[in-house]
Design a protein around this motif. Structure first.
Motif, PDB file in Angstrom:
ATOM      1  N   SER A 151       0.854  -1.177   0.000  1.00  0.00           N
ATOM      2  CA  SER A 151       0.000   0.000   0.000  1.00  0.00           C
ATOM      3  C   SER A 151       0.896   1.235   0.000  1.00  0.00           C
ATOM      4  CB  SER A 151      -0.892  -0.002   1.243  1.00  0.00           C
ATOM      5  OG  SER A 151      -1.656   1.187   1.289  1.00  0.00           O
ATOM      6  N   LEU A 152       0.593   2.179  -0.869  1.00  0.00           N
ATOM      7  CA  LEU A 152       1.433   3.364  -1.036  1.00  0.00           C
ATOM      8  C   LEU A 152       0.652   4.627  -0.712  1.00  0.00           C
ATOM      9  CD1 LEU A 152       2.964   2.368  -4.476  1.00  0.00           C
ATOM     10  CD2 LEU A 152       4.027   2.087  -2.236  1.00  0.00           C
ATOM     11  N   SER A 153       1.354   5.640  -0.243  1.00  0.00           N
ATOM     12  CA  SER A 153       0.771   6.959  -0.055  1.00  0.00           C
ATOM     13  C   SER A 153       1.223   7.839  -1.207  1.00  0.00           C
ATOM     14  CB  SER A 153       1.228   7.569   1.272  1.00  0.00           C
ATOM     15  OG  SER A 153       0.718   6.827   2.351  1.00  0.00           O
ATOM     16  N   SER A 154       0.325   8.653  -1.706  1.00  0.00           N
ATOM     17  CA  SER A 154       0.642   9.486  -2.861  1.00  0.00           C
ATOM     18  C   SER A 154       0.004  10.863  -2.713  1.00  0.00           C
ATOM     19  CB  SER A 154       0.116   8.810  -4.138  1.00  0.00           C
ATOM     20  OG  SER A 154       0.203   9.686  -5.239  1.00  0.00           O
ATOM     21  N   VAL A 155       0.752  11.870  -3.074  1.00  0.00           N
ATOM     22  CA  VAL A 155       0.218  13.222  -3.196  1.00  0.00           C
ATOM     23  C   VAL A 155       0.415  13.636  -4.643  1.00  0.00           C
ATOM     24  CG1 VAL A 155       0.336  15.604  -2.396  1.00  0.00           C
ATOM     25  CG2 VAL A 155       0.821  13.736  -0.800  1.00  0.00           C
ATOM     26  N   LYS A 156      -0.678  14.001  -5.307  1.00  0.00           N
ATOM     27  CA  LYS A 156      -0.599  14.312  -6.733  1.00  0.00           C
ATOM     28  C   LYS A 156      -1.270  15.643  -7.020  1.00  0.00           C
ATOM     29  CE  LYS A 156      -1.084  10.333  -9.296  1.00  0.00           C
ATOM     30  NZ  LYS A 156      -1.874   9.270  -9.900  1.00  0.00           N
ATOM     31  N   LEU A 157      -0.764  16.315  -8.019  1.00  0.00           N
ATOM     32  CA  LEU A 157      -1.455  17.504  -8.517  1.00  0.00           C
ATOM     33  C   LEU A 157      -1.279  17.580 -10.029  1.00  0.00           C
ATOM     34  CD1 LEU A 157       0.847  19.856  -9.222  1.00  0.00           C
ATOM     35  CD2 LEU A 157       0.837  20.139  -6.752  1.00  0.00           C
ATOM     36  N   ASN A 158      -2.218  18.226 -10.668  1.00  0.00           N
ATOM     37  CA  ASN A 158      -2.153  18.441 -12.118  1.00  0.00           C
ATOM     38  C   ASN A 158      -1.566  19.822 -12.388  1.00  0.00           C
ATOM     39  OD1 ASN A 158      -3.438  15.957 -12.701  1.00  0.00           O
ATOM     40  ND2 ASN A 158      -5.429  16.891 -12.338  1.00  0.00           N
ATOM     41  N   PHE A 159      -0.877  19.947 -13.511  1.00  0.00           N
ATOM     42  CA  PHE A 159      -0.339  21.241 -13.895  1.00  0.00           C
ATOM     43  C   PHE A 159      -0.644  21.482 -15.372  1.00  0.00           C
ATOM     44  CE2 PHE A 159       3.013  18.066 -14.123  1.00  0.00           C
ATOM     45  CZ  PHE A 159       3.535  18.227 -15.396  1.00  0.00           C
ATOM     46  N   THR A 160      -0.821  22.756 -15.703  1.00  0.00           N
ATOM     47  CA  THR A 160      -1.105  23.161 -17.086  1.00  0.00           C
ATOM     48  C   THR A 160      -0.240  24.381 -17.396  1.00  0.00           C
ATOM     49  OG1 THR A 160      -2.924  24.580 -16.343  1.00  0.00           O
ATOM     50  CG2 THR A 160      -3.497  22.339 -17.027  1.00  0.00           C
ATOM     51  N   GLY A 161      -0.237  24.769 -18.656  1.00  0.00           N
ATOM     52  CA  GLY A 161       0.553  25.926 -19.078  1.00  0.00           C
ATOM     53  C   GLY A 161       1.454  25.534 -20.229  1.00  0.00           C
ATOM     54  N   SER A 162       2.722  25.955 -20.176  1.00  0.00           N
ATOM     55  CA  SER A 162       3.675  25.608 -21.236  1.00  0.00           C
ATOM     56  C   SER A 162       3.832  24.096 -21.344  1.00  0.00           C
ATOM     57  CB  SER A 162       5.031  26.250 -20.945  1.00  0.00           C
ATOM     58  OG  SER A 162       4.922  27.647 -20.867  1.00  0.00           O
ATOM     59  N   PHE A 163       3.739  23.398 -20.203  1.00  0.00           N
ATOM     60  CA  PHE A 163       3.747  21.938 -20.153  1.00  0.00           C
ATOM     61  C   PHE A 163       2.520  21.527 -19.343  1.00  0.00           C
ATOM     62  CE2 PHE A 163       8.117  23.539 -19.173  1.00  0.00           C
ATOM     63  CZ  PHE A 163       8.571  23.529 -20.491  1.00  0.00           C
ATOM     64  N   TYR A 164       1.974  20.349 -19.623  1.00  0.00           N
ATOM     65  CA  TYR A 164       0.861  19.895 -18.790  1.00  0.00           C
ATOM     66  C   TYR A 164       0.995  18.416 -18.493  1.00  0.00           C
ATOM     67  CZ  TYR A 164      -1.302  18.084 -23.093  1.00  0.00           C
ATOM     68  OH  TYR A 164      -1.550  17.417 -24.255  1.00  0.00           O
ATOM     69  N   GLY A 165       0.400  18.016 -17.407  1.00  0.00           N
ATOM     70  CA  GLY A 165       0.474  16.625 -16.978  1.00  0.00           C
ATOM     71  C   GLY A 165       0.151  16.510 -15.513  1.00  0.00           C
ATOM     72  N   THR A 166       0.704  15.503 -14.880  1.00  0.00           N
ATOM     73  CA  THR A 166       0.482  15.238 -13.465  1.00  0.00           C
ATOM     74  C   THR A 166       1.821  15.067 -12.775  1.00  0.00           C
ATOM     75  OG1 THR A 166      -1.562  14.062 -13.979  1.00  0.00           O
ATOM     76  CG2 THR A 166      -0.621  13.670 -11.808  1.00  0.00           C
TER      77      THR A 166
END
Length: 201
Positions: free
Chosen positions: A61-76
């Protein structure tokens, strides 16, 4: 697009700058001295990244903190580490006893804040050094197995994944986590072009 040694070195340096800033912020928050190091950076397909992380974590079991980003580059962008290590990290940072009920109550908030600081440090470094604009979403905390954490991004083999291992050193305690940056292929190419432009300066 294949990545050259110079480009990979530049990516690692950008991430090192970011985690250095993150470590400074974390040190201001706690009494313990925190050092963040990046032993390696790899550029992988989604399948390769999944296989590497699945081999390392198996069914943990893993803990994860994620956010999305947009702009010149986009992804997670995400920070992933084993739940047990996450609990130990939170215990050190908050002073709560490992395994206590109070620890579970503060874990999500603490890990979200750590993830936010580390990820924003890295993305901010990329944005500032390469002079590119990016926007970020609010970080989301998840606990799951690697199958769901990685593949839930709808990643496929045209997606390039920048995988950087981040080693946390806190006093005598060493914890290992992974910073995973996921770029859609078009924006990964744009990232490499921005790096080439910076290398040529």
């Amino acid at each position: 697009m294949n990545v050259t040694v110079d480009q990979l070195d530049a990516l690692q340096e950008l991430i090192n700058i970011g985690v250095g800033r993150a470590a400074s912020l974390l040190n201001e928050m706690v009494d313990s001295h925190i050092r963040l190091e990046i032993p390696f950076v790899k550029v992988l397909t989604a399948t390769q990244a999944y296989q590497e992380l699945a081999n390392r974590f198996h069914d943990a079991s893993l803990s994860s903190v994620k956010l999305n980003f947009t702009g010149s580059f986009y992804g997670t962008a995400g920070l992933i580490f084993p739940t047990e290590s996450a609990s130990t990290l939170v215990a050190v940072l908050t002073g709560e006893e490992a395994g206590s009920a109070d620890l579970d109550a503060v874990k999500i908030g603490t890990l979200s804040e750590i993830g936010n600081i580390v990820i924003n440090g890295v993305m901010g470094s990329i944005s500032n050094v390469l002079k590119q604009h990016m926007n970020y979403t609010i970080p989301v905390y998840l606990e799951d197995k690697i199958d769901n954490l990685l593949l839930s991004d709808n990643a496929n083999n045209t997606t390039k994944i920048l995988l950087a291992q981040a080693r946390f050193a806190i006093e005598q305690l060493e914890l290992i986590g992974d910073i995973i940056l996921i770029f859609e292929v078009g924006t990964f190419d744009a990232l490499i072009k921005a790096i080439n432009k910076e290398l040529a300066v």
